[in-house]
Design an enzyme around this catalytic site. Structure first.
Site, PDB file in Angstrom:
ATOM      1  CG  ASP A  13      -1.971  -1.423   1.669  1.00  0.00           C
ATOM      2  OD1 ASP A  13      -1.747  -1.298  -0.105  1.00  0.00           O
ATOM      3  OD2 ASP A  13      -2.650  -1.252   2.116  1.00  0.00           O
ATOM      4  CG  HIS A  57     -14.865   0.150   1.338  1.00  0.00           C
ATOM      5  ND1 HIS A  57     -14.735  -0.169   2.292  1.00  0.00           N
ATOM      6  CD2 HIS A  57     -15.209  -1.533   0.145  1.00  0.00           C
ATOM      7  CE1 HIS A  57     -14.499  -1.556   2.833  1.00  0.00           C
ATOM      8  NE2 HIS A  57     -14.349  -1.815   1.354  1.00  0.00           N
ATOM      9  CE  LYS A 111      -4.263  -3.787   1.727  1.00  0.00           C
ATOM     10  NZ  LYS A 111      -4.357  -3.152   2.081  1.00  0.00           N
ATOM     11  CB  CYS A 156      -1.762  -2.897   5.493  1.00  0.00           C
ATOM     12  SG  CYS A 156      -3.701  -1.729   4.855  1.00  0.00           S
TER      13      CYS A 156
END
Length: 208
Positions: A13, A57, A111, A156
């Site tokens: 990321d 989201h 993802k 993450c």
């Protein structure tokens, strides 16, 4: 550590929205780009992770009227931190960081595509049931050891490192090629969880 055919560099990321000035900045996040670029030349196998959310989201605070970023709610799969809107599919914020080398990656894994489920880990979504397929892809390539770097250490990176251990890989985190957010002590807690799981720390200078 001397990387060989069974070693992988997992870059987590390193995207515009996680850099200073982005929608969800990690303090000093831009400092990981240079060491990660240098590391990529030491590994035969490189995989890039990319947060890639739909605009509505479930992890976005604005999806929940009356809620604010960094509040926690309970979803069907468990507690969920609400984040500022970030890394929306196709947006500038979702792009890889300027200057990050991407040409050596054999695989880019996106993802967080399911609007109903968050996804911190490179291996498992936050429902802890939906797999990204990365573990299988690495096994097919003969990978047994994973070196993790990127953003953010306490979210993450940590989730990816822990899930890589659970999947049976030897795991190292390159401690000078990661940066954390540190919400309410989350950084220290993440390092403690990783160490307890057998994840080792390594400096970039020890890889070559």
């Amino acid at each position: 550590m001397t990387p060989g055919n069974a070693d992988l560099l997992l870059v987590v990321d390193v995207q515009v929205d996680f850099l200073p000035g982005g929608a969800l900045p990690v303090p000093g996040g831009d400092a990981v780009v240079e060491p990660i670029n240098a590391l990529q030349h030491r590994f035969r196998h490189v995989v890039l992770m990319q947060d890639w959310h739909p605009a509505d989201h479930v992890s976005f605070a604005e999806t929940h009227p009356g809620r604010a970023p960094f509040e926690t709610i309970v979803l069907p799969y468990g507690p969920q931190v609400l984040w500022p809107r970030h890394c929306v599919q196709g947006s500038r914020g979702a792009a890889f960081a300027p200057g990050l080398a991407t040409d050596r990656a054999s695989l880019v894994v996106r993802k967080g595509l399911d609007p109903r489920v968050d996804s911190y880990s490179a291996f498992l979504e936050a429902d802890r049931a939906t797999r990204t397929g990365l573990a299988g892809a690495l096994r097919e390539r003969g990978i047994t050891r994973v070196a993790v770097c990127g953003l953010a250490t306490d979210f993450c990176v940590a989730w990816s490192a822990l899930d890589a251990r659970d999947a049976g890989f030897e795991v190292l985190v390159v401690e000078d090629a990661v940066r954390g957010i540190d919400v309410d002590g989350s950084l220290a807690q993440a390092w403690a969880r990783m160490e307890a799981a057998g994840v080792r720390r390594i400096a970039a200078a020890q890889i070559g």
